[in-house]
Motif scaffolding. Structure first.
Motif, PDB file in Angstrom:
ATOM      1  N   MET A  42       0.808  -1.214   0.000  1.00  9.12           N
ATOM      2  CA  MET A  42       0.000   0.000   0.000  1.00  9.12           C
ATOM      3  C   MET A  42       0.848   1.274   0.000  1.00  9.12           C
ATOM      4  O   MET A  42       0.450   2.303  -0.543  1.00  9.12           O
ATOM      5  CB  MET A  42      -0.920   0.023   1.220  1.00  9.12           C
ATOM      6  CG  MET A  42      -1.863  -1.154   1.316  1.00  9.12           C
ATOM      7  SD  MET A  42      -3.136  -1.124   0.038  1.00  9.12           S
ATOM      8  CE  MET A  42      -4.101   0.287   0.516  1.00  9.12           C
ATOM      9  N   HIS A  43       2.017   1.206   0.635  1.00 15.11           N
ATOM     10  CA  HIS A  43       2.821   2.420   0.811  1.00 15.11           C
ATOM     11  C   HIS A  43       4.200   1.986   1.296  1.00 15.11           C
ATOM     12  O   HIS A  43       4.343   0.930   1.928  1.00 15.11           O
ATOM     13  CB  HIS A  43       2.168   3.333   1.850  1.00 15.11           C
ATOM     14  CG  HIS A  43       2.919   4.578   2.154  1.00 15.11           C
ATOM     15  ND1 HIS A  43       2.992   5.645   1.288  1.00 15.11           N
ATOM     16  CD2 HIS A  43       3.668   4.940   3.241  1.00 15.11           C
ATOM     17  CE1 HIS A  43       3.722   6.609   1.825  1.00 15.11           C
ATOM     18  NE2 HIS A  43       4.138   6.206   3.004  1.00 15.11           N
ATOM     19  N   TYR A  44       5.226   2.764   0.985  1.00 17.85           N
ATOM     20  CA  TYR A  44       6.542   2.448   1.533  1.00 17.85           C
ATOM     21  C   TYR A  44       7.297   3.735   1.827  1.00 17.85           C
ATOM     22  O   TYR A  44       7.034   4.789   1.247  1.00 17.85           O
ATOM     23  CB  TYR A  44       7.349   1.548   0.588  1.00 17.85           C
ATOM     24  CG  TYR A  44       7.977   2.264  -0.585  1.00 17.85           C
ATOM     25  CD1 TYR A  44       9.289   2.744  -0.509  1.00 17.85           C
ATOM     26  CD2 TYR A  44       7.268   2.464  -1.768  1.00 17.85           C
ATOM     27  CE1 TYR A  44       9.870   3.404  -1.572  1.00 17.85           C
ATOM     28  CE2 TYR A  44       7.846   3.124  -2.840  1.00 17.85           C
ATOM     29  CZ  TYR A  44       9.151   3.591  -2.741  1.00 17.85           C
ATOM     30  OH  TYR A  44       9.714   4.252  -3.783  1.00 17.85           O
ATOM     31  N   TYR A  56       4.335  -1.035   3.841  1.00 15.94           N
ATOM     32  CA  TYR A  56       3.079  -1.122   4.587  1.00 15.94           C
ATOM     33  C   TYR A  56       2.014  -1.909   3.821  1.00 15.94           C
ATOM     34  O   TYR A  56       1.926  -1.819   2.592  1.00 15.94           O
ATOM     35  CB  TYR A  56       2.544   0.282   4.870  1.00 15.94           C
ATOM     36  CG  TYR A  56       3.428   1.097   5.783  1.00 15.94           C
ATOM     37  CD1 TYR A  56       3.261   1.065   7.164  1.00 15.94           C
ATOM     38  CD2 TYR A  56       4.443   1.897   5.259  1.00 15.94           C
ATOM     39  CE1 TYR A  56       4.079   1.809   8.000  1.00 15.94           C
ATOM     40  CE2 TYR A  56       5.268   2.642   6.094  1.00 15.94           C
ATOM     41  CZ  TYR A  56       5.083   2.591   7.461  1.00 15.94           C
ATOM     42  OH  TYR A  56       5.885   3.324   8.286  1.00 15.94           O
ATOM     43  N   LYS A  58      -2.318  -3.137   4.290  1.00 16.82           N
ATOM     44  CA  LYS A  58      -3.567  -2.895   5.025  1.00 16.82           C
ATOM     45  C   LYS A  58      -4.672  -3.671   4.346  1.00 16.82           C
ATOM     46  O   LYS A  58      -4.824  -3.634   3.125  1.00 16.82           O
ATOM     47  CB  LYS A  58      -3.906  -1.412   5.053  1.00 16.82           C
ATOM     48  CG  LYS A  58      -5.076  -1.072   6.003  1.00 16.82           C
ATOM     49  CD  LYS A  58      -5.265   0.428   6.090  1.00 16.82           C
ATOM     50  CE  LYS A  58      -6.333   0.783   7.129  1.00 16.82           C
ATOM     51  NZ  LYS A  58      -5.865   0.545   8.502  1.00 16.82           N
ATOM     52  N   ASP A 168      -3.595  -4.387   9.636  1.00 16.39           N
ATOM     53  CA  ASP A 168      -2.587  -3.532   9.019  1.00 16.39           C
ATOM     54  C   ASP A 168      -1.239  -3.687   9.712  1.00 16.39           C
ATOM     55  O   ASP A 168      -1.153  -4.077  10.877  1.00 16.39           O
ATOM     56  CB  ASP A 168      -3.017  -2.071   8.971  1.00 16.39           C
ATOM     57  CG  ASP A 168      -3.343  -1.495  10.334  1.00 16.39           C
ATOM     58  OD1 ASP A 168      -3.208  -2.224  11.333  1.00 16.39           O
ATOM     59  OD2 ASP A 168      -3.730  -0.324  10.402  1.00 16.39           O
ATOM     60  N   TYR A 170       3.426  -3.631   8.751  1.00 20.04           N
ATOM     61  CA  TYR A 170       4.515  -3.299   7.841  1.00 20.04           C
ATOM     62  C   TYR A 170       5.614  -4.358   7.916  1.00 20.04           C
ATOM     63  O   TYR A 170       5.727  -5.124   8.879  1.00 20.04           O
ATOM     64  CB  TYR A 170       5.100  -1.924   8.151  1.00 20.04           C
ATOM     65  CG  TYR A 170       5.708  -1.776   9.528  1.00 20.04           C
ATOM     66  CD1 TYR A 170       7.016  -2.165   9.797  1.00 20.04           C
ATOM     67  CD2 TYR A 170       4.962  -1.224  10.582  1.00 20.04           C
ATOM     68  CE1 TYR A 170       7.569  -2.023  11.051  1.00 20.04           C
ATOM     69  CE2 TYR A 170       5.511  -1.070  11.842  1.00 20.04           C
ATOM     70  CZ  TYR A 170       6.815  -1.466  12.069  1.00 20.04           C
ATOM     71  OH  TYR A 170       7.362  -1.328  13.317  1.00 20.04           O
ATOM     72  N   THR A 449      -2.449   3.366   8.596  1.00 21.37           N
ATOM     73  CA  THR A 449      -2.046   2.320   9.528  1.00 21.37           C
ATOM     74  C   THR A 449      -1.370   2.957  10.732  1.00 21.37           C
ATOM     75  O   THR A 449      -0.653   3.952  10.593  1.00 21.37           O
ATOM     76  CB  THR A 449      -1.094   1.310   8.858  1.00 21.37           C
ATOM     77  OG1 THR A 449      -0.607   0.402   9.841  1.00 21.37           O
ATOM     78  CG2 THR A 449       0.067   2.000   8.189  1.00 21.37           C
ATOM     79  N   THR A 456       0.359   6.399   9.502  1.00 21.53           N
ATOM     80  CA  THR A 456       1.024   6.390   8.202  1.00 21.53           C
ATOM     81  C   THR A 456      -0.054   6.236   7.145  1.00 21.53           C
ATOM     82  O   THR A 456      -0.780   5.235   7.123  1.00 21.53           O
ATOM     83  CB  THR A 456       2.031   5.235   8.096  1.00 21.53           C
ATOM     84  OG1 THR A 456       3.033   5.390   9.100  1.00 21.53           O
ATOM     85  CG2 THR A 456       2.688   5.217   6.717  1.00 21.53           C
ATOM     86  N   VAL A 458      -1.837   5.298   3.928  1.00 17.47           N
ATOM     87  CA  VAL A 458      -1.639   4.325   2.856  1.00 17.47           C
ATOM     88  C   VAL A 458      -2.596   4.571   1.692  1.00 17.47           C
ATOM     89  O   VAL A 458      -2.433   4.002   0.618  1.00 17.47           O
ATOM     90  CB  VAL A 458      -1.795   2.878   3.380  1.00 17.47           C
ATOM     91  CG1 VAL A 458      -0.737   2.571   4.421  1.00 17.47           C
ATOM     92  CG2 VAL A 458      -3.186   2.643   3.958  1.00 17.47           C
ATOM     93  N   ASP A 459      -3.617   5.384   1.912  1.00 15.36           N
ATOM     94  CA  ASP A 459      -4.553   5.766   0.849  1.00 15.36           C
ATOM     95  C   ASP A 459      -4.766   7.275   0.981  1.00 15.36           C
ATOM     96  O   ASP A 459      -5.631   7.730   1.719  1.00 15.36           O
ATOM     97  CB  ASP A 459      -5.874   5.006   0.996  1.00 15.36           C
ATOM     98  CG  ASP A 459      -6.887   5.348  -0.094  1.00 15.36           C
ATOM     99  OD1 ASP A 459      -6.694   6.352  -0.811  1.00 15.36           O
ATOM    100  OD2 ASP A 459      -7.892   4.620  -0.230  1.00 15.36           O
TER     101      ASP A 459
END
Length: 672
Positions: A42-44, A56, A58, A168, A170, A449, A456, A458-459
């Protein structure tokens, strides 16, 4: 049972061969790489040049869509299998599952050298309700690697009451030969309070609060030894960790300190301040002293200094701001308690959240007046002489329920479980906004998350939609209450992100809230913004470069280029985070008509010079080394950071107050 294993040399010899460990480690890396390349990422985040990466995931669904109670999303199943399958080959490992119960370890800290601060730390907070797997390896070439899987499960209802179930977490990787465990602080993060208290009570008849302080001051003394050891070794990381841990101990200390106790702790912090030359660490110490001040039972005084250093009130427990809008106010505002008027008796009663032990009542404008009330049958009562018109923060010992009420002379009865209130119409209206905001803020759990201890995103699109919905309620609270002081609660926090025309419409001297002392930051920002609004000519000032040579802005303006003024400070995190973006912009515009000038609001010239050299910030840098008293800050009305001003070739200001990722976007519209 929690398992934390640091293998000694003899045990390491009994492990499988290094070659076998590397084979198993390669399998783990392959599983992580599969996750990294999947849609489930979702995200880093990455820390440039430090070898640390955090990825990350979720998984959110409506609660009724999952019937299997021990359900695990497939992404989590695969990662758990990879970590568990490699645990036996790791040289050190820490594994904790939620089902294990209470974890004795509260954090894991890793440190490595840093070109500016000499060393930095990366801290992983650990709590009982989260699953953790930390595995570390080392190869003959001394390259070390740590892999972590951290996740938790939560349930919540969104603002419409729809139940959700959320997984969620990481994956973290840290590789290189530059880092190590920071073992100095294990004694401070182990949860040994209960054990110490039981041992003490067998040999002492002291009151519990006396034991609390005895344990507390013993830890401060140990931190003092570590701080001074760091000073002798010129280890800024060790000194910084001691200050951070002291602040954490103070935050977690129950109740108030006496004058004598406060002086004892204060003498330690004062000694630390005498040994600090680093600006960032100095700021951390100032904040720690502020935490100490909040814990001391002060004698009454008529002088208060109020420094606004946060951007959101915490009644919704989440700092809801779009990343593009983050700007912090650090300028101090001073007033006298007598400015608040005469004090009158005021009563607050209420119902506390289930499981709470005490409730804290804190007037927002007189920090030394904090009062702690122990609960009796789940209720509390507070009676005190206070100045009217104050915003009073009420929260429980677990900080799960945080509400604000207004002292308008009428008694208040607050149900902390749902935020309902009995009292004046003003307080009923005030709490109604808070309840609506809190309901809306629940939706953040769909788009961020919290496993790392702070949100953090993620969207971003979903998160920003929640922020917009919250802002709509807050702006309504401002525009619909011109005849009372409710806007004075919101405007100091929101003024920096409001469009100039909107801010202009609510900053009117005839409104009832305009002269409230809490409005000082809002008025300072509003009046300052007038000095840099587009359309007016730039203000010429004289500043010095890193070599001490004086320059005027007129040396750069009017030479055919646009000039971007970037106000920042080495001690201010939000403006520092922009420096990589500024560096990229300088590279992008090297053949275009743009000159970037960094204007530092530092108080330590050597620290500023060291920073721009260590970070290789190769654009024009100027400063007066006077923080907000700098002439440049005054003529451009800068009371918050980060702040930018764009000057056209003809000397007119064409843009101001655009920061973060919006800056390059808006700049491209002006300079294609």
């Amino acid at each position: 049972m929690c398992r934390f294993i640091l293998l000694m040399a003899a045990v390491i010899a009994a492990l499988p061969s290094v070659a076998w460990r590397n084979v198993e480690r390669n399998k783990l890396e392959k599983a992580i790489e599969t996750f990294r390349s999947s849609p489930e990422l979702m995200h880093y985040t990455e820390h440039n040049g430090q070898g640390i990466y955090v990825y990350y995931f979720k998984y959110t669904c409506k609660d009724g869509e999952i019937n299997d109670t021990p359900f695990r999303p497939k992404v989590l199943q695969r990662l758990e299998k990879a970590f568990d399958g490699n645990a036996s080959t790791a040289q050190s490992r820490y594994i904790h599952r939620k089902a294990d119960g209470k974890t004795p370890l509260k954090a894991l800290t890793f440190t490595w050298p840093n070109s500016y601060m000499r060393s930095v730390s990366f801290n992983f907070s650990i709590n009982d309700s989260t699953d953790y797997r930390f595995l570390t390896y080392a190869s003959p070439d001394t390259v070390r690697a740590c892999y972590a899987l951290v996740w938790n499960e939560s349930r919540f209802n969104d603002h419409a009451g729809t139940p959700y179930r959320c997984f969620d977490g990481y994956v973290m990787t840290l590789t290189g030969n530059h880092w190590d465990y920071d073992t100095s602080f294990y004694k401070f993060i182990y949860d040994d309070e209960d054990r110490l208290r039981k041992l003490e009570r067998k040999a002492s008849t002291a009151q519990p609060e006396q034991l609390d302080y005895a344990i507390f001051i013993a830890k401060i003394d140990e931190l003092d030894k570590i701080f001074m050891e760091g000073k002798r070794a010129n280890d800024l990381g060790m000194m910084n960790a001691a200050v951070y841990t002291a602040a954490k101990l103070l935050h977690g200390y129950n109740g108030k300190l006496t004058h004598t106790q406060g002086s004892q702790v204060g003498s330690v912090l004062q000694q630390w301040q005498k040994n600090v030359t680093d600006t960032v660490l100095s700021l951390q110490l100032i904040k720690t002293v502020g935490v100490l001040a909040d814990k001391i039972q002060y004698a009454k005084t008529d002088s208060v200094r109020h420094s606004v250093i946060v951007m959101s009130h915490d009644f919704f427990a989440v700092n809801l701001q779009k990343e593009a809008d983050v700007r912090n106010m650090y300028k101090e505002y001073a007033y006298r308690i007598s400015d608040l008027g005469a004090a009158y008796p005021w009563q607050l009663t209420g119902i506390s959240p289930e499981g709470s032990k005490y409730v804290t009542v804190t007037p927002s404008l007189i920090y030394s007046e904090e009062s702690v009330r122990k609960l009796k049958d789940g209720t509390f009562s507070f009676t005190k002489r206070l100045q009217r018109g104050q915003f009073i923060k009420v929260f429980d010992d677990k900080a799960k329920e945080i509400w604000w009420v207004i002292n308008d002379s009428l008694p208040v009865h607050l149900n902390m479980n749902d935020g309902t209130v009995e009292g004046s119409d003003l307080n009923k209206r005030f709490l109604s906004y808070q309840r609506r905001i809190r309901r809306m803020a629940r939706d953040v759990l769909k788009y961020a998350t919290f496993t790392s201890g702070f949100p953090t995103i993620v969207d971003e699109k979903g998160y920003n939609s929640v922020v917009d919905s919250v802002r709509k309620i807050q702006y309504e609270a401002i525009t619909d209450n011109k005849d009372n002081i409710i806007p004075a609660f919101y405007l100091p926090e929101l003024c920096t992100e409001m469009p100039p025309e909107m801010l202009d419409s609510v900053m009117k001297r005839e409104y009832a809230y305009s002269d409230h002392v809490a409005m000082q930051p809002a008025w300072a920002f509003y009046e300052g913004q007038k000095k840099r609004l587009p359309g007016q000519m730039y203000h010429d000032v004289e500043l010095q470069d890193a070599a001490g040579v004086s320059h005027r802005l007129s040396e750069y303006v009017g030479k055919g280029n646009y000039v971007l003024l970037h106000f920042w400070g080495t001690w201010e995190s939000s403006s520092r985070r922009e420096l990589k973006m500024i560096k990229d912009m300088v590279r992008e515009y090297k053949d275009k008509p743009l000159t970037v000038i960094g204007i530092s609001l530092n108080k330590d010239g050597q620290d500023w010079r060291n920073y721009i050299s260590a970070r290789k910030l190769k654009w024009t840098h100027l400063s007066n080394i006077k923080m907000f008293d700098s002439l440049a800050a005054k003529v451009y009305g800068v009371v918050s950071m980060p702040m930018t001003v764009l000057i056209a070739p003809d000397g007119r200001i064409v843009m101001q107050g655009v920061e973060h990722e919006r800056l390059p976007e808006e700049l491209r519209k002006i300079i294609p």
